[in-house]
Each structure stands twice: as C-alpha cells, then as structure tokens.
Design an enzyme around this catalytic site. Structure first.
Site, PDB file in Angstrom:
ATOM      1  N   GLN A 102      32.223  38.821  36.048  1.00  0.00           N
ATOM      2  CA  GLN A 102      33.503  37.941  36.231  1.00  0.00           C
ATOM      3  C   GLN A 102      32.433  36.455  34.867  1.00  0.00           C
ATOM      4  O   GLN A 102      31.412  36.447  35.152  1.00  0.00           O
ATOM      5  CB  GLN A 102      33.218  37.363  37.387  1.00  0.00           C
ATOM      6  CG  GLN A 102      34.591  36.068  37.996  1.00  0.00           C
ATOM      7  CD  GLN A 102      34.492  34.952  39.395  1.00  0.00           C
ATOM      8  OE1 GLN A 102      33.337  35.115  39.888  1.00  0.00           O
ATOM      9  NE2 GLN A 102      35.573  34.632  39.948  1.00  0.00           N
ATOM     10  N   TYR A 182      35.568  24.783  41.030  1.00  0.00           N
ATOM     11  CA  TYR A 182      34.654  25.379  39.887  1.00  0.00           C
ATOM     12  C   TYR A 182      35.241  24.804  38.548  1.00  0.00           C
ATOM     13  O   TYR A 182      36.575  23.823  38.554  1.00  0.00           O
ATOM     14  CB  TYR A 182      33.837  26.597  39.414  1.00  0.00           C
ATOM     15  CG  TYR A 182      33.395  26.948  40.615  1.00  0.00           C
ATOM     16  CD1 TYR A 182      31.865  26.754  41.020  1.00  0.00           C
ATOM     17  CD2 TYR A 182      33.741  28.358  41.059  1.00  0.00           C
ATOM     18  CE1 TYR A 182      31.390  26.789  42.290  1.00  0.00           C
ATOM     19  CE2 TYR A 182      33.212  28.042  42.622  1.00  0.00           C
ATOM     20  CZ  TYR A 182      31.376  27.806  42.856  1.00  0.00           C
ATOM     21  OH  TYR A 182      30.536  28.192  43.963  1.00  0.00           O
ATOM     22  N   ARG A 229      41.300  34.604  37.502  1.00  0.00           N
ATOM     23  CA  ARG A 229      41.122  33.774  39.035  1.00  0.00           C
ATOM     24  C   ARG A 229      41.903  32.414  39.390  1.00  0.00           C
ATOM     25  O   ARG A 229      41.314  31.667  38.586  1.00  0.00           O
ATOM     26  CB  ARG A 229      40.370  34.211  39.279  1.00  0.00           C
ATOM     27  CG  ARG A 229      40.162  34.318  40.878  1.00  0.00           C
ATOM     28  CD  ARG A 229      38.489  34.853  41.557  1.00  0.00           C
ATOM     29  NE  ARG A 229      39.026  34.841  43.044  1.00  0.00           N
ATOM     30  CZ  ARG A 229      38.403  35.865  43.706  1.00  0.00           C
ATOM     31  NH1 ARG A 229      37.250  35.175  43.726  1.00  0.00           N
ATOM     32  NH2 ARG A 229      38.463  36.444  45.118  1.00  0.00           N
ATOM     33  N   GLY A 322      36.497  41.467  49.432  1.00  0.00           N
ATOM     34  CA  GLY A 322      35.025  40.904  49.474  1.00  0.00           C
ATOM     35  C   GLY A 322      34.283  41.458  49.561  1.00  0.00           C
ATOM     36  O   GLY A 322      34.015  42.368  50.164  1.00  0.00           O
TER      37      GLY A 322
HETATM   38  C1  LIG Z   1      28.429  36.151  49.555  1.00  0.00           C
HETATM   39  C2  LIG Z   1      30.014  36.013  48.753  1.00  0.00           C
HETATM   40  C3  LIG Z   1      30.308  35.559  47.653  1.00  0.00           C
HETATM   41  C4  LIG Z   1      31.316  34.835  46.853  1.00  0.00           C
HETATM   42  N1  LIG Z   1      30.809  34.827  45.414  1.00  0.00           N
HETATM   43  C5  LIG Z   1      32.067  34.849  44.662  1.00  0.00           C
HETATM   44  C6  LIG Z   1      31.858  34.336  43.081  1.00  0.00           C
HETATM   45  O1  LIG Z   1      30.929  34.272  42.962  1.00  0.00           O
HETATM   46  N2  LIG Z   1      33.098  34.375  42.672  1.00  0.00           N
HETATM   47  C7  LIG Z   1      34.261  34.190  43.192  1.00  0.00           C
HETATM   48  O2  LIG Z   1      35.434  33.942  42.421  1.00  0.00           O
HETATM   49  N3  LIG Z   1      34.428  34.224  45.009  1.00  0.00           N
HETATM   50  C8  LIG Z   1      33.359  34.514  45.299  1.00  0.00           C
HETATM   51  N4  LIG Z   1      33.541  34.803  46.783  1.00  0.00           N
HETATM   52  C9  LIG Z   1      34.945  34.628  47.241  1.00  0.00           C
HETATM   53  C10 LIG Z   1      35.756  36.249  47.461  1.00  0.00           C
HETATM   54  O3  LIG Z   1      35.041  36.802  46.150  1.00  0.00           O
HETATM   55  C11 LIG Z   1      36.636  36.123  48.454  1.00  0.00           C
HETATM   56  O4  LIG Z   1      37.222  35.515  47.658  1.00  0.00           O
HETATM   57  C12 LIG Z   1      36.407  35.425  49.326  1.00  0.00           C
HETATM   58  O5  LIG Z   1      35.715  36.450  49.808  1.00  0.00           O
HETATM   59  C13 LIG Z   1      37.123  36.125  50.835  1.00  0.00           C
HETATM   60  O6  LIG Z   1      37.579  37.842  50.554  1.00  0.00           O
HETATM   61  P1  LIG Z   1      37.926  39.001  51.349  1.00  0.00           P
HETATM   62  O7  LIG Z   1      38.068  37.966  52.833  1.00  0.00           O
HETATM   63  O8  LIG Z   1      38.031  39.954  51.273  1.00  0.00           O
HETATM   64  O9  LIG Z   1      36.023  38.608  51.977  1.00  0.00           O
HETATM   65  C14 LIG Z   1      32.413  35.345  47.354  1.00  0.00           C
HETATM   66  C15 LIG Z   1      32.227  35.245  48.687  1.00  0.00           C
HETATM   67  C16 LIG Z   1      31.212  35.674  49.469  1.00  0.00           C
HETATM   68  C17 LIG Z   1      31.712  35.737  50.974  1.00  0.00           C
END
Ligand SMILES: Cc1cc2nc3c(=O)[nH]c(=O)nc-3n(C[C@H](O)[C@H](O)[C@H](O)COP(=O)(O)O)c2cc1C
Length: 369
Positions: A102, A182, A229, A322
């Site tokens: 990413q 962002y 994304r 995630g």
């Molecule tokens: C610890 C953490 C770090 C994340 N870092 C990013 C990131 O670097 N880039 C991004 O697009 N989303 C990031 N997210 C968002 C996740 O990609 C995802 O959209 C979010 O966790 C919801 O999905 P989930 O319910 O399956 O966890 C992050 C989420 C978490 C929990």
C-alpha cells in the site's frame, strides 16, 4: 469442513490466480523502529505467517519523507527499504502467497516533528484537528502548507517512483491509498480542498490528482497490477467531514475507474453509523457494485458468515479482513474448519517488537501448545 464456501474459492485478478478471496487488509503495525524505516526479520515472519491469504495488502508504506505521519512506519522510497521488502516478498512467494504494497502519503495527518520543523503538505491550509502519532507521543495536528503545483507534481512522481521500487522489491502489485482521510482523500473533499486551480473547485478537479497518480504509475508497471482503496462514507474520522458533494465525487471517481483495467477497487463500508446523515451512503457495496465493472473487494467489520454472504449475493468478489488477520494468521484455514477465532489485543497494535505481532499461533500451533 466446508471448503466450498465462497470466500475459499480461487479468484483471477488480472494475470494473477489467487488462492482464495480472504484478503488481508492493509494495517499499520509500526514495527520499522530503525533509522532506515526499513522492514526487517520480524516483518518477514509476520507476513509469511499470513501468506495463505488470497492477497496480502501490506501496511501503508510512505512514498517519500514528506509522506510520513506516524512513527516506525516503513517506507518504499530508499534502497534500504527496497532491500528489506525484498526479503518479505520472497518469503511470501515461497509459501505460495501474493502480496501488494500500500502506497501512502498522509498529507495533513502529520506533524512538523517529522519534517525538521516544516509544515506537512495538504491540498489547502486547513487543520484537520486530528492527532499525529509522533516520536514524542500523540500531538495535535497543525495547519498544513497548501501544496504548490510543483509540490503536487513532485508527489505524483514520488508515487511513481515508489511503484517502481515496489516492482524492484518483488511485489505482485501496489494499492494506492486514496482512502481514510489521507492526502488523496483530502484532495477529493470540499472541506479539505478549497483550491482554485486545476486540482480544486469542481468534482473533476478535486479527483484529478488520483488519475494523475494512476497514469504515472502505469508508466512503470502493468495497469492490472494496480489496485486502489476508497472510503466514500468516511465522516468525522481522521479529520474528514463529508458534505452533499461527497457521494457525487465518489460516483464520478468510480465511474471513471472503469476506463482503466485495474487489478481491483477496494472499498470500505462506513467506519461508523452514517444512516442519519442524508447525503451519505450507508451501503457502499450495494451502491458501487453495479457501477464498477472490475474486481471489487469490500472491507470493514466482516466475519466469515457476512463475507461468504456478500460474495454469494454478488456484491463483492473478495473481502479484506483487517483485525481478524492480526490475531489469526491462518484465517482461511480457520474459515475452512469453521474454527473459532482468536481475539486481537488492541494494546499491541502499534508497539515495537514481536509481542502482539508474530506471536499469535496458527490453529495447528495452538493445538500443540
Ligand atoms: C491496527 C490497524 C492499522 C490500520 N492501518 C491501515 C493502513 O495502514 N492503511 C489502511 O488503508 N487502513 C488501515 N487500517 C484499516 C483497516 O485496513 C480496515 O479498514 C479496518 O481495520 C476495518 O476492517 P476490519 O473490521 O476487518 O478490521 C488499519 C486498521 C487497524 C486495526
């Protein structure tokens, strides 16, 4: 044991055949605590443990020094970082996995502490009133510097250079981070972009930088290895404030993406309840599946049942998980066995070292213990 479930079926993405539709969502883990901000052994271990995912999308990785906004995030703009990532991609490929990186620029979600006292860059000089995770802890964001046209052109080049580096590092592709408040998302929104030039004003102008970035990246890698994304209904998070033009802006972007042969479009359902906001869309997959002709991956708060359902209903081709992937490195196997999932520990999401990072056991390992 149900290996016939929709999530576990292979999927063709461009010229890549991926083993399943259980993709790993990009997640910042802040483990690159070295001078070079380069991935090292523990990153290799972490991503290898998760190589059974149909597609790993790495943590956001900064495309330049100016793109940084959090401590210990890895980059993809120096030789040392490329060398570090090479070890990750080789190990994942050896396990039969696939991995995209990413590409990230945080824009105004940063702090002068990251830039020798200089202001972070953004489309307009508007403080998001958010927090930046600096080496000295969380600090309030400041009013950023409005980017000049030259700054914008340089940023587009930085994305292109990062994509070239990603290819050198052996990645299968890149995901452009145009989501979650962002830099690129800041350009899309009328509340963070009040520019009067060709990058502001109309919907078309506010979306322009994204297409400039795609066009630049296309020069160094095949279009069908580029994903991106979007989080159309993000509101009240990461400094983003939606308005009446938000959804029409994303409609325009997503329609226009059909002109490209991208690897995939990665969409997030709303991160919070937006059903009371009349101009926001609470059902992202439902709205955009009919509109987008290519591969669509959906994210946010899915579990095995909902994931299988969204694919079976034809609303998405794959699901990005995630947090479940943080604590369940072998998530596809757990789904195959209808096994229970391990809980994730939020305290170690961003802490240095292996704790809460590489010490979650696979199902097999957990049985042995
Ligand atoms: C610890 C953490 C770090 C994340 N870092 C990013 C990131 O670097 N880039 C991004 O697009 N989303 C990031 N997210 C968002 C996740 O990609 C995802 O959209 C979010 O966790 C919801 O999905 P989930 O319910 O399956 O966890 C992050 C989420 C978490 C929990």
């Amino acid at each position: 044991m149900d290996r016939k479930q929709a999530l576990l079926q292979p999927i063709q993405v461009g010229d890549l055949t991926l083993n399943n539709r259980v993709w790993m969502a990009p997640m910042t883990r802040s483990r690159a605590n070295n001078e070079a901000k380069a991935p090292f052994d523990i990153h290799v271990k972490y991503y290898t443990q998760r190589a059974s995912s149909g597609l790993i999308i790495t943590e956001g990785s900064q495309i330049s020094e100016k793109a940084v906004g959090y401590i210990n995030t890895p980059g993809i703009h120096t030789e040392a970082q490329v060398e570090g990532w090479k070890k990750v991609t080789e190990a994942v490929h050896k396990e039969g996995g696939h991995i995209f990186i990413q590409l990230w620029h945080v824009g105004r979600i940063s702090h002068p502490d990251f830039h020798n006292g200089d202001l972070p860059h953004a489309p307009s000089a508007i403080n998001p009133h958010a927090k930046s995770f600096t080496p000295k802890g969380f600090k309030d964001t400041v009013t950023p510097k409005e980017m000049t046209i030259e700054d914008i052109k340089q940023t587009i080049l930085d994305f292109k250079n990062a994509a070239k580096n990603a290819m050198d590092a052996g990645f299968d592709g890149v995901e452009i981070h145009s989501s979650n408040g962002y830099l690129l998302h800041q350009f899309f929104s009328r509340t963070s972009n009040v520019r009067m030039d060709e990058y502001g004003g109309s919907i078309e102008n506010r979306a322009r930088i994204l297409f400039d970035v795609i066009d630049a990246i296309k020069e160094v890698m095949p279009e069908n290895r580029i994903g991106l994304r979007l989080n159309p209904s993000l509101h009240g998070i990461f400094g983003m404030e939606a308005d009446e033009e938000t959804i029409p802006t994303f409609d325009y972007i997503i329609e226009k993406l059909n002109q490209y042969d991208l690897a995939y479009l990665h969409l997030s359902e709303p991160f919070n309840d937006v059903s009371e906001i009349p101009y926001l869309e609470p059902h992202i997959a439902k709205r955009y599946r009919p509109m987008y002709k290519g591969t669509l991956v959906i994210n946010a708060a899915f579990d095995q049942e909902k994931g299988n359902q969204v694919i079976a209903e034809g609303l998405a081709d794959a699901v990005a998980f995630g947090k479940p992937f943080i604590s369940n490195p072998d998530l596809p196997e757990r789904f195959a066995q209808d096994a229970s999932l391990a809980e994730w520990d939020t305290d170690t999401f961003y802490t240095p070292g292996e704790k809460g990072y590489t010490d979650y056991p696979s199902l097999e390992e957990a049985k042995v213990d």
